[in-house]
Design a protein around this motif. Structure first.
Motif, short mmCIF file in Angstrom:
data_model
loop_
_atom_site.label_atom_id
_atom_site.label_comp_id
_atom_site.label_asym_id
_atom_site.label_seq_id
_atom_site.Cartn_x
_atom_site.Cartn_y
_atom_site.Cartn_z
N GLY A 132 0.82 -1.35 -0.02
CA GLY A 132 0.01 0.12 0.05
C GLY A 132 0.78 1.36 -0.03
O GLY A 132 0.38 2.25 0.16
N ARG A 133 2.03 1.16 -0.29
CA ARG A 133 2.82 2.19 -0.12
C ARG A 133 3.69 2.72 -1.44
O ARG A 133 4.08 1.61 -2.13
N ARG A 134 3.95 3.85 -1.96
CA ARG A 134 4.65 4.11 -3.15
C ARG A 134 5.78 4.72 -3.05
O ARG A 134 6.58 4.98 -3.84
N GLU A 135 5.99 5.23 -1.88
CA GLU A 135 7.19 6.46 -1.47
C GLU A 135 8.46 5.44 -1.26
O GLU A 135 8.49 4.01 -1.09
N ALA A 136 9.67 6.26 -1.40
CA ALA A 136 10.95 5.37 -1.15
C ALA A 136 10.83 4.83 0.36
O ALA A 136 10.41 5.56 1.45
N LEU A 137 11.52 3.79 0.51
CA LEU A 137 11.31 3.11 1.98
C LEU A 137 12.76 2.92 2.59
O LEU A 137 13.79 2.56 1.85
N PRO A 138 12.76 3.02 3.89
CA PRO A 138 13.99 2.86 4.65
C PRO A 138 14.51 1.20 4.63
O PRO A 138 13.43 0.59 4.29
N PRO A 139 15.81 0.71 4.77
CA PRO A 139 15.79 -0.63 4.86
C PRO A 139 15.09 -1.33 6.06
O PRO A 139 14.59 -0.68 6.87
N ALA A 140 14.83 -2.62 6.01
CA ALA A 140 14.12 -3.41 6.93
C ALA A 140 14.79 -4.66 7.22
O ALA A 140 15.44 -5.23 6.27
N LEU A 141 14.67 -5.38 8.32
CA LEU A 141 15.03 -6.80 8.44
C LEU A 141 14.20 -7.75 8.27
O LEU A 141 12.81 -7.53 8.87
N LEU A 142 14.33 -8.84 7.62
CA LEU A 142 13.29 -9.86 7.69
C LEU A 142 13.57 -11.10 8.73
O LEU A 142 14.90 -11.45 8.89
N ARG A 143 12.50 -11.26 9.41
CA ARG A 143 12.93 -12.38 10.37
C ARG A 143 13.14 -13.74 9.74
O ARG A 143 13.81 -14.60 10.37
N GLN A 144 12.46 -14.18 8.45
CA GLN A 144 12.76 -15.41 7.91
C GLN A 144 13.62 -15.14 6.44
O GLN A 144 13.26 -14.15 5.86
N PRO A 145 14.76 -15.81 6.38
CA PRO A 145 15.64 -15.49 5.24
C PRO A 145 14.83 -15.79 3.92
O PRO A 145 15.11 -15.25 3.02
N LEU A 146 13.61 -16.81 4.05
CA LEU A 146 13.03 -17.12 2.65
C LEU A 146 11.72 -16.99 2.95
O LEU A 146 11.11 -17.04 4.14
N GLU A 147 10.90 -16.63 2.02
CA GLU A 147 9.35 -16.24 2.36
C GLU A 147 8.56 -17.11 1.14
O GLU A 147 9.13 -17.23 -0.05
N ALA A 148 7.53 -17.68 1.27
CA ALA A 148 6.87 -18.63 0.55
C ALA A 148 6.01 -17.71 -0.50
O ALA A 148 5.67 -16.74 0.18
N ALA A 149 5.59 -18.32 -1.64
CA ALA A 149 4.85 -17.62 -2.41
C ALA A 149 3.32 -17.42 -1.92
O ALA A 149 2.64 -16.61 -2.32
#
Length: 285
Positions: free
Chosen positions: A268-285
């Motif tokens: 829902g966002r279109r502006e530039a975003l700061p970095p973020a960390l993912l809790r899981q290294p892989l995400e499912a489809a």
């Protein structure tokens, strides 16, 4: 096995599959599934910056939207290109694993530990450095002064000699980037973070005039991340290497968010975003 990745519609064209031995068929099929999943998820990330895309597309809808827009001859924005590029990481993928950078980072794989004399890094910097800087500076100058260094709106462009464009029926040759490619770009010099010691990087810098021209004149900002202790130093052409560390007490330093999946950052966002960390290294489809 060779392949062509169409970065406009996220499709793959694989070559010489008839020569693939039966012993490798299962492994290749698994790799194709991984590539299909990665490009589908990437299509979702790309669609968030397209005004014509559905607000929350599924991977299949995102792929279809990209395929439709790249075939539309009236589409002035078929893809984003390298817009918003800000930095390049030259090192092991552990530098960027579990991180969301919003398509703003070039990732160049390099293992610093066996490269004792820096010959691999030297060749990498001479290849990736000018290319990354050229891309970044092309966007930089076309953004800060599109009239002087860019080429205006592509809606009224005419090709001239297959090497430049003209604005309408007559104008000076325009060789920069059009407005449609830089609308979402933030102009900045490319930050190159290299996973290697400052001593080895200094030696490479002093024996390579092309790097001295780029880094010494401030067209590229260079930082070194020590491969063993993780210390970061920023290179100043006038004073040399300066130690860097984040100040946790600095209120201007934003806290890095942690999310389950990258889409949790940008939905829902279109502006530039700061970095973020993912809790899981892989995400499912």
């Amino acid at each position: 096995v060779g392949a062509e990745h169409n970065t406009c519609d996220e499709s793959y064209l694989w070559y010489d599959l008839e020569h693939l031995p039966a012993s490798h068929q299962d492994s290749f099929a698994a790799m194709r599934r991984d590539c299909a999943q990665a490009t589908s998820l990437h299509a979702v990330e790309r669609c968030r910056r397209f005004a014509s895309a559905p607000p929350a597309p599924s991977p299949a809808q995102a792929r279809q939207h990209l395929a439709d827009r790249c075939q539309d001859i009236a589409q002035a924005r078929p893809e984003l290109g390298h817009a918003t590029v800000a930095t390049a990481f030259i090192g092991r993928r552990t530098m960027s694993r579990r991180a969301f950078f919003d398509r703003r980072v070039f990732l160049i794989s390099y293992d610093p530990l066996p490269d004792r004399e820096g010959r691999i890094l030297e060749a990498t910097l001479l290849a990736a450095g000018p290319v990354g800087a050229g891309i970044n500076l092309e966007y930089y100058f076309s953004t800060v002064d599109n009239e002087g260094f860019g080429c205006g709106s592509k809606v009224m462009h005419n090709l001239a000699g297959l090497f430049a464009v003209m604005q309408g029926a007559s104008s000076d040759l325009r060789t920069g980037l059009p407005l449609q490619m830089i609308e979402i770009h933030e102009p900045m010099r490319l930050l190159v973070v290299v996973e290697q010691t400052t001593a080895l990087l200094t030696a490479i810098y002093h024996r390579q005039p092309p790097l001295q021209e780029l880094i010494g004149n401030g067209w590229v900002v260079l930082a070194a991340k020590h491969p063993e202790n993780g210390d970061i130093h920023l290179f100043d052409p006038a004073t040399g290497w300066q130690a860097w560390q984040a100040d946790p007490a600095d209120e201007a330093t934003p806290r890095i968010a942690e999310v389950e999946r990258s889409r949790d950052c940008f939905a829902g966002r279109r502006e530039a975003l700061p970095p973020a960390l993912l809790r899981q290294p892989l995400e499912a489809a």
